[in-house]
Design a protein around this motif. Structure first.
Motif, PDB file in Angstrom:
ATOM      1  N   ARG A   5      40.443  51.635  25.109  1.00 47.59           N
ATOM      2  CA  ARG A   5      41.006  50.896  26.246  1.00 47.59           C
ATOM      3  C   ARG A   5      41.338  51.841  27.399  1.00 47.59           C
ATOM      4  NH1 ARG A   5      45.551  47.909  28.307  1.00 47.59           N
ATOM      5  NH2 ARG A   5      45.044  45.672  28.369  1.00 47.59           N
ATOM      6  N   ALA A   6      41.816  53.024  27.075  1.00 45.66           N
ATOM      7  CA  ALA A   6      42.119  54.004  28.114  1.00 45.66           C
ATOM      8  C   ALA A   6      40.871  54.405  28.885  1.00 45.66           C
ATOM      9  CB  ALA A   6      42.785  55.234  27.502  1.00 45.66           C
ATOM     10  N   ASP A   7      39.740  54.513  28.196  1.00 47.40           N
ATOM     11  CA  ASP A   7      38.478  54.835  28.864  1.00 47.40           C
ATOM     12  C   ASP A   7      38.090  53.733  29.851  1.00 47.40           C
ATOM     13  OD1 ASP A   7      38.115  57.227  27.385  1.00 47.40           O
ATOM     14  OD2 ASP A   7      37.199  56.097  25.741  1.00 47.40           O
ATOM     15  N   VAL A   8      38.268  52.489  29.430  1.00 46.29           N
ATOM     16  CA  VAL A   8      37.950  51.361  30.303  1.00 46.29           C
ATOM     17  C   VAL A   8      38.877  51.347  31.516  1.00 46.29           C
ATOM     18  CG1 VAL A   8      37.779  48.860  30.470  1.00 46.29           C
ATOM     19  CG2 VAL A   8      37.041  50.015  28.370  1.00 46.29           C
ATOM     20  N   GLN A   9      40.149  51.623  31.283  1.00 50.35           N
ATOM     21  CA  GLN A   9      41.116  51.652  32.369  1.00 50.35           C
ATOM     22  C   GLN A   9      40.758  52.741  33.391  1.00 50.35           C
ATOM     23  OE1 GLN A   9      45.134  51.806  30.898  1.00 50.35           O
ATOM     24  NE2 GLN A   9      45.882  50.639  32.642  1.00 50.35           N
ATOM     25  N   ALA A  10      40.367  53.906  32.889  1.00 53.80           N
ATOM     26  CA  ALA A  10      39.962  54.988  33.786  1.00 53.80           C
ATOM     27  C   ALA A  10      38.712  54.602  34.571  1.00 53.80           C
ATOM     28  CB  ALA A  10      39.712  56.263  32.982  1.00 53.80           C
ATOM     29  N   ALA A  11      37.776  53.931  33.908  1.00 58.11           N
ATOM     30  CA  ALA A  11      36.560  53.487  34.588  1.00 58.11           C
ATOM     31  C   ALA A  11      36.883  52.482  35.685  1.00 58.11           C
ATOM     32  CB  ALA A  11      35.592  52.878  33.586  1.00 58.11           C
ATOM     33  N   ALA A  12      37.820  51.581  35.424  1.00 58.49           N
ATOM     34  CA  ALA A  12      38.201  50.579  36.423  1.00 58.49           C
ATOM     35  C   ALA A  12      38.742  51.245  37.681  1.00 58.49           C
ATOM     36  CB  ALA A  12      39.225  49.617  35.829  1.00 58.49           C
ATOM     37  N   ALA A  13      39.559  52.285  37.501  1.00 54.78           N
ATOM     38  CA  ALA A  13      40.092  53.005  38.653  1.00 54.78           C
ATOM     39  C   ALA A  13      38.986  53.751  39.391  1.00 54.78           C
ATOM     40  CB  ALA A  13      41.168  53.981  38.196  1.00 54.78           C
ATOM     41  N   ARG A  14      38.027  54.266  38.641  1.00 52.74           N
ATOM     42  CA  ARG A  14      36.954  55.086  39.219  1.00 52.74           C
ATOM     43  C   ARG A  14      35.994  54.243  40.055  1.00 52.74           C
ATOM     44  NH1 ARG A  14      35.454  57.234  34.588  1.00 52.74           N
ATOM     45  NH2 ARG A  14      36.941  58.953  34.753  1.00 52.74           N
ATOM     46  N   ILE A  15      35.625  53.073  39.546  1.00 53.74           N
ATOM     47  CA  ILE A  15      34.590  52.283  40.224  1.00 53.74           C
ATOM     48  C   ILE A  15      35.171  51.212  41.134  1.00 53.74           C
ATOM     49  CG2 ILE A  15      33.084  52.655  38.228  1.00 53.74           C
ATOM     50  CD1 ILE A  15      33.372  49.668  37.593  1.00 53.74           C
ATOM     51  N   GLY A  16      36.488  51.084  41.149  1.00 54.58           N
ATOM     52  CA  GLY A  16      37.126  50.016  41.907  1.00 54.58           C
ATOM     53  C   GLY A  16      36.641  49.842  43.332  1.00 54.58           C
ATOM     54  N   PRO A  17      36.504  50.925  44.113  1.00 53.86           N
ATOM     55  CA  PRO A  17      36.063  50.757  45.502  1.00 53.86           C
ATOM     56  C   PRO A  17      34.591  50.365  45.646  1.00 53.86           C
ATOM     57  CG  PRO A  17      37.229  52.851  45.177  1.00 53.86           C
ATOM     58  CD  PRO A  17      36.908  52.310  43.816  1.00 53.86           C
ATOM     59  N   LEU A  18      33.818  50.467  44.569  1.00 52.97           N
ATOM     60  CA  LEU A  18      32.374  50.275  44.670  1.00 52.97           C
ATOM     61  C   LEU A  18      31.876  48.992  44.011  1.00 52.97           C
ATOM     62  CD1 LEU A  18      31.360  53.972  43.936  1.00 52.97           C
ATOM     63  CD2 LEU A  18      31.117  52.784  46.118  1.00 52.97           C
ATOM     64  N   ALA A  19      32.429  48.635  42.865  1.00 53.27           N
ATOM     65  CA  ALA A  19      31.992  47.419  42.177  1.00 53.27           C
ATOM     66  C   ALA A  19      32.644  46.199  42.818  1.00 53.27           C
ATOM     67  CB  ALA A  19      32.346  47.489  40.698  1.00 53.27           C
ATOM     68  N   ARG A  20      31.972  45.085  42.728  1.00 45.88           N
ATOM     69  CA  ARG A  20      32.488  43.837  43.296  1.00 45.88           C
ATOM     70  C   ARG A  20      33.381  43.136  42.272  1.00 45.88           C
ATOM     71  NH1 ARG A  20      27.663  40.763  45.320  1.00 45.88           N
ATOM     72  NH2 ARG A  20      27.991  41.961  47.230  1.00 45.88           N
ATOM     73  N   ARG A  21      34.501  42.627  42.704  1.00 50.01           N
ATOM     74  CA  ARG A  21      35.362  41.817  41.840  1.00 50.01           C
ATOM     75  C   ARG A  21      34.779  40.409  41.820  1.00 50.01           C
ATOM     76  NH1 ARG A  21      40.747  42.123  39.960  1.00 50.01           N
ATOM     77  NH2 ARG A  21      41.762  40.106  39.669  1.00 50.01           N
TER      78      ARG A  21
END
Length: 316
Positions: A5-21
């Motif tokens: 889950r921590a890996d997913v959380q880190a990924a969410a922060a990393r790609i947040g500005p680029l991936a579409r919600r």
């Protein structure tokens, strides 16, 4: 290898500005013969038309990309995602596809600026060629589903859905090689029921659960271009063995019917792989416990418009 889950959380922060919600819409259960509504996460509205750009962005942002750029093998959606992410970040991409990959998906990859190389008749042949080329050039490999950064990126779908629909107790996820369901299961762990859905003609996770390990399976059917991995990924096997509650299979007719329901009820266009999770509910392959709050991922919309006009209604 595993993903947490921590890996997913880190990924969410990393790609947040680029991936579409991507949005969630609710399918009225009364209109389709279900005793409950279904919250549908529309990943077909993601950049490149599927969830896969999440894993692509996370991989490219997790390591220094060499001068040779990035390389991947794909039946279509993963290649488009890697090509899109590479273009957005400004690096070169080369995508190997089987010659049988739909022309519309190959053209989408090219439109994002990647070099497309068609090799063989199966994903496995395209993958082998991509590995050989990557060894020669030193390009950064982006696996379609069995790479920690890819899986963690795909899991950001679940992290978003948990914010949008915090009351869900069941989520259905389509499975090919298992990157999406592994990422989602890593996020949710035991907090709700994660249900795997596969076409009868491409039962990679189903076969792995029966054998106790990933095994090769024959693949075919209408969703093979998106869900046609011949073997479940090792990360997916490890994560889903702990956190996936049930695995069900659906026939091609049920997938076609789910595509029609999405269009007729919501005007949502989904490719066969994108409609597979919902198909399990509509055809009864999975019946949610009474009182459940249910969600399903509509994971891709890369459908050739020419094929839609002749898609038959099956009455499933």
């Amino acid at each position: 290898m595993s993903v947490t889950r921590a890996d997913v959380q880190a990924a969410a922060a990393r790609i947040g500005p680029l991936a579409r919600r991507t949005p969630v819409v609710v399918l009225d259960g009364d209109r389709v013969g279900l005793p409950h509504d279904v919250a549908l996460k529309l990943e077909g509205m993601q950049h490149s038309g599927s969830f896969k750009v999440r894993g692509a962005f996370n991989t490219l942002l997790s390591a220094a990309v060499p001068p040779a750029g990035v390389i991947a093998a794909s039946g279509g959606n993963h290649g488009a995602a890697v090509a899109y992410a590479a273009s957005a970040i400004g690096v070169r991409a080369e995508i190997f596809v089987p010659a049988t990959a739909p022309a519309a998906k190959q053209e989408r990859i090219r439109r994002y600026g990647a070099q497309v190389t068609a090799v063989g008749a199966t994903y496995a042949e395209a993958f082998a060629a991509s590995v050989e080329q990557g060894n020669r050039t030193g390009a950064l490999r982006v696996h379609a589903y069995d790479q920690p950064e890819v899986v963690a990126g795909q899991g950001t779908v679940a992290a978003e859905l948990a914010q949008q629909c915090p009351d869900l107790d069941t989520v259905l996820v389509a499975v090919g090689g298992g990157g999406l369901i592994a990422g989602c299961a890593a996020w949710y762990t035991d907090s709700l029921a994660v249900v795997a859905v596969e076409p009868e003609a491409a039962p990679t996770l189903h076969a792995a659960r029966r054998a106790g390990e990933p095994v090769d399976v024959e693949v075919g059917g209408i969703a093979a271009d998106a869900l046609g991995a011949r073997r479940l990924g090792t990360i997916a096997h490890e994560v889903t063995s702990r956190y996936v509650d049930e695995s069900v299979l659906v026939p091609d007719d049920a997938i076609r019917h789910a595509q029609r329901v999405l269009w007729e009820e919501l005007r949502v266009l989904a490719e066969p792989g994108g409609a597979t999770a919902l198909a399990a509910l509509l055809c009864g392959a999975y019946v949610a416990p009474r009182g459940s709050t249910v969600g399903a991922l509509v994971c891709g919309a890369n459908l050739d418009p020419a094929s839609w006009s002749v898609l038959p209604e099956t009455g499933v």
